[in-house]
Design an enzyme around this catalytic site. Sequence first.
Site, PDB file in Angstrom:
ATOM      1  N   SER A 206       0.871  -1.204   0.189  1.00 33.81           N
ATOM      2  CA  SER A 206      -0.159   0.039   0.016  1.00 33.81           C
ATOM      3  C   SER A 206       0.812   1.299  -0.035  1.00 33.81           C
ATOM      4  CB  SER A 206      -0.892  -0.169   1.130  1.00 33.81           C
ATOM      5  OG  SER A 206      -2.088   0.791   0.840  1.00 33.81           O
TER       6      SER A 206
ATOM      7  N   ASP B  81     -10.203  -5.471  -3.105  1.00 33.00           N
ATOM      8  CA  ASP B  81      -9.617  -4.507  -2.334  1.00 33.00           C
ATOM      9  C   ASP B  81     -10.458  -3.262  -2.249  1.00 33.00           C
ATOM     10  OD1 ASP B  81      -7.729  -2.405  -1.293  1.00 33.00           O
ATOM     11  OD2 ASP B  81      -5.988  -3.779  -1.964  1.00 33.00           O
TER      12      ASP B  81
ATOM     13  N   HIS C 192      -7.227  -5.959   1.239  1.00 33.61           N
ATOM     14  CA  HIS C 192      -6.120  -5.255   1.138  1.00 33.61           C
ATOM     15  C   HIS C 192      -5.225  -5.898   2.233  1.00 33.61           C
ATOM     16  CE1 HIS C 192      -4.176  -1.677   0.216  1.00 33.61           C
ATOM     17  NE2 HIS C 192      -4.139  -1.292   1.682  1.00 33.61           N
TER      18      HIS C 192
END
Lengths: 277, 277
Positions: free
Chosen positions: A145, A221, A254
């Site tokens: 991320s 995600d 995620h």
Amino acid sequence: MTRVERHASFGGWQEVWQHRSDILHCEMKFAVYLPPQAANQPVPVLYWLSGLTCSEQNLITKAGFQRYAAELGVMVVAIDTSPRGEDVADDSAWDLGQGAGFYLNATQQPWAAHFLMYDYLTKEIPALIASHFPTNARQSIAGHSMGGHGALMVALKNPGLFQSVSAFAPIVAPSQVPWGQKAFTTYLGSDTTQWQQWDSLWLAENGHPLPPTLIDQGLADPFYPQQLTTELLENCCKEKSLPVTFRYHPDYDHSYYFISSFIEEHLRFHAAALTVS
Amino acid sequence: MTRVERHASFGGWQEVWQHRSDILHCEMKFAVYLPPQAANQPVPVLYWLSGLTCSEQNLITKAGFQRYAAELGVMVVAIDTSPRGEDVADDSAWDLGQGAGFYLNATQQPWAAHFLMYDYLTKEIPALIASHFPTNARQSIAGHSMGGHGALMVALKNPGLFQSVSAFAPIVAPSQVPWGQKAFTTYLGSDTTQWQQWDSLWLAENGHPLPPTLIDQGLADPFYPQQLTTELLENCCKEKSLPVTFRYHPDYDHSYYFISSFIEEHLRFHAAALTVS
């Protein structure tokens, strides 16, 4: 420098160290996994950069990478995501301030006094690792991320520094998405030309190279594709013939459940690049 | 019953469910890992019992078991360590009250109103799992520390119920160590004859059998041997010819770094027992 954690793990040692950072002007922690091979010989290093709200703990407790690092003989170093402490500027939002350093050097006050994570990552940490742990000259970098942004950006800015790069759900074009715009405005000011040098997509579009790179993105995600504009970088890499593999995974989100499911492939990808002479 | 988490993991699904327990009289959560095979056929179940201070989260985020459960086709169910909620009795100590149910049925007030984890584990949870998930008739049980005590004790009290048992750093003789004496006095009262039916060592000494069982103990565990009197059970198992393998591991501590390093062997051990007809 003080060791604050040490756990046997897959025949090696998962350690956490605390030190006073000369660059960040605060106490910092980082994690080092020493594979069994490190007891007898220098080993290559994989650096890991975590995402928003994370610390050095997330990777080492949740990803399950130690099994593969132990097998492959790779040291894994996970740093924190920002400077820390009561004297360090912060923000009540979870995506700004402590836990959200974005791996850049801030130029705006009050952030510029401590938020120099780029220099910390590229200068102070490698010197500390080289002087305290048995490393050879080969290194790679990975992240998740915000840390995927960091890994790509640092590699793009430093051709030849890393043998390979990988990212899970990276922020690839921070200048164009809400997370990045908020952070860059705060840390770098409103002059968007100052953002370019910290933006992976801009760097790739403007001729910066990448070593072999692997990017995984989950299709469930919740931050894809609004914050994670993966296809923008994929299209650029095609145009520029950059050696980047993009994989999209149905159902994965995620979380570290996503990371742990594919971390073996990332470790093997890096080990292949790190152990070829 | 409500699903509160669902994450793709190694081709299967890591889920967390919340439900109103009829036995515990409170809202409870449990975790279920559904391996890919469960999409097409009934699969066996491995129950996991966690240690003091833990919840259903510790195993699923830190142990890395999903890779092996996915490969072997085993469903893994992790329950919480006690009843929960503002209406439920608690204690300020970390080793008593909520998070420290010891998998028994309390007889002393105020605990007896909710602390009936033995009945919850042996009656309510198996019925819930059987009615909501694709299980076959085969099941095994494992646990860590207080949960290792739970796994051994429940198996000893219920001959034939489980195909196999395993434990990391189990409390094997709670009546003889501080953690167990504190909990048993509180939940069961000071008459120590009432403790025997919840004490693995006593049960083994008094003729209760075990299926194939694997016990791992780290030699750098700070609770060994004062709280974890592993050798007492080992000696008893030798005398009684119980099929229990004891392994002692230099350097390993009490953490999930220890569990994750050996969870593959536990999953393979259970799968071998669960898939033999």
